[in-house]
Design an enzyme around this catalytic site. Structure first.
Site, PDB file in Angstrom:
ATOM      1  N   ARG A  92       0.858  -1.186   0.000  1.00 28.57           N
ATOM      2  CA  ARG A  92       0.000   0.000   0.000  1.00 28.57           C
ATOM      3  C   ARG A  92       0.898   1.240   0.000  1.00 28.57           C
ATOM      4  O   ARG A  92       1.483   1.582   1.012  1.00 28.57           O
ATOM      5  CB  ARG A  92      -0.895  -0.011   1.248  1.00 28.57           C
ATOM      6  CG  ARG A  92      -1.954   1.060   1.289  1.00 28.57           C
ATOM      7  CD  ARG A  92      -2.550   1.167   2.687  1.00 28.57           C
ATOM      8  NE  ARG A  92      -1.674   1.936   3.569  1.00 28.57           N
ATOM      9  CZ  ARG A  92      -1.515   1.715   4.867  1.00 28.57           C
ATOM     10  NH1 ARG A  92      -2.124   0.715   5.453  1.00 28.57           N
ATOM     11  NH2 ARG A  92      -0.715   2.487   5.590  1.00 28.57           N
TER      12      ARG A  92
ATOM     13  N   HIS B 156      -3.614   4.402   4.778  1.00 30.97           N
ATOM     14  CA  HIS B 156      -4.698   3.424   4.877  1.00 30.97           C
ATOM     15  C   HIS B 156      -5.996   4.042   4.362  1.00 30.97           C
ATOM     16  O   HIS B 156      -6.709   3.445   3.565  1.00 30.97           O
ATOM     17  CB  HIS B 156      -4.859   2.978   6.334  1.00 30.97           C
ATOM     18  CG  HIS B 156      -6.006   2.048   6.553  1.00 30.97           C
ATOM     19  ND1 HIS B 156      -5.982   0.731   6.144  1.00 30.97           N
ATOM     20  CD2 HIS B 156      -7.220   2.241   7.133  1.00 30.97           C
ATOM     21  CE1 HIS B 156      -7.133   0.154   6.466  1.00 30.97           C
ATOM     22  NE2 HIS B 156      -7.900   1.052   7.046  1.00 30.97           N
TER      23      HIS B 156
ATOM     24  N   TYR C 248       4.136   5.755  11.443  1.00 31.90           N
ATOM     25  CA  TYR C 248       4.446   4.358  11.776  1.00 31.90           C
ATOM     26  C   TYR C 248       5.237   3.619  10.700  1.00 31.90           C
ATOM     27  O   TYR C 248       5.678   2.494  10.927  1.00 31.90           O
ATOM     28  CB  TYR C 248       3.156   3.577  12.079  1.00 31.90           C
ATOM     29  CG  TYR C 248       2.122   3.594  10.978  1.00 31.90           C
ATOM     30  CD1 TYR C 248       2.203   2.729   9.887  1.00 31.90           C
ATOM     31  CD2 TYR C 248       1.038   4.472  11.022  1.00 31.90           C
ATOM     32  CE1 TYR C 248       1.253   2.739   8.883  1.00 31.90           C
ATOM     33  CE2 TYR C 248       0.079   4.493  10.021  1.00 31.90           C
ATOM     34  CZ  TYR C 248       0.183   3.626   8.959  1.00 31.90           C
ATOM     35  OH  TYR C 248      -0.761   3.644   7.954  1.00 31.90           O
TER      36      TYR C 248
END
Length: 272
Positions: A222, A226, A235
């Site tokens: 990805r 998100h 993160y």
């Protein structure tokens, strides 16, 4: 080959446009899929018109290949009343927001198909973050026990929101989870559109031949957040992202493949 490449470019362009529209306040929360074009388009390209797709909120490219107008996807992310209304004659279930919920629906549809003696296959798409959910395990267990014509297509994009894959499971692969249910499990390079197509063709043939369901793990990445409500810089390591984007991007990779065979060049790319 050229058509598949064109679809990948179209999907990437759409995804980038939706991100801009969200930043402009013209649509609501959006889940981008850039980096996953090969997994979605390669798999959906292998389906027949009467096959069923059970998508999550990140499968716009797969649904596009199966016939869903892009206008419909835009209406959905705008929150329009008819945004979740599938056009008549198109075998795509409404977008499922509940993580892994669509796996149960696919199993139920595939069981109905088997009982009615039909030949269509039910394909459900989900991410790696869906595999620890109870619905995922119940769906695979029931599908395998009843040998239903279903394909469980996991896009392992390495991150379930902010949780990396190694914190989601202790198994070396997600594909091997199929062993516990007595069904076939396959891991494929999810950034290789032709490999994905080949694996999906085999899985749907097995399903139609009465050999039962298949779990496919397409290893991909990805590239973006998100959703537009997420900040992946908090993160994810920047070097990791750069490696996948620069060295493993599925569109660039397929372009080079086509270029070596004289099927693509800069002028054709610009035209597309």
């Amino acid at each position: 080959l050229e058509e598949m490449y064109g679809l990948m470019l179209k999907a990437r362009g759409f995804d980038e446009k939706m991100l801009r529209m969200q930043r402009q306040g013209r649509i609501g929360t959006y889940g981008p899929f850039s980096g996953q074009e090969a997994a979605q388009i390669g798999s959906a390209y292998a389906l027949e018109k009467n096959d069923w797709i059970f998508p999550s909120y990140r499968e716009i490219a797969a649904c596009m290949v199966h016939g869903l107008p892009l206008k419909q996807s835009i209406l959905y992310v705008m929150g329009h009343l008819k945004g979740g209304q599938t056009p008549q004659g198109l075998n795509i279930f409404p977008v499922q927001i509940i993580i892994a919920g669509q796996t149960l629906h696919a199993t139920g549809c595939a069981l109905a198909t088997k009982l009615r003696g039909e030949t269509d296959v039910s394909v459900t798409y989900f991410g790696d973050g869906a595999t620890p959910q109870g619905d995922f395990h119940e769906a695979l267990n029931m599908a395998s026990v009843n040998k239903v014509p279903a394909v469980f297509f996991c896009q392992n994009n390495q991150w379930a929101i902010s949780v990396p894959i190694h914190e989601q499971t202790a198994s070396q692969t997600l594909a091997q989870k199929a062993i516990a249910y007595g069904m076939k499990g396959v891991q494929v390079d999810g950034n290789d559109v032709l490999a994905v197509y080949d694996v999906m063709k085999d899985a749907t043939k097995r399903a139609r031949d009465g050999e039962g369901p298949t779990l496919i793990e397409a290893v991909t990445y990805r590239q973006g957040p998100h959703t537009t409500a997420d900040d992946p810089t908090k993160y994810r390591d920047r070097d990791e992202v750069d490696d996948w984007v620069t060295n493993k991007d599925p569109i660039l990779r397929f372009y080079r493949f086509l270029e070596r065979r004289g099927l693509m060049n800069d002028d054709k790319q610009t035209e597309l």
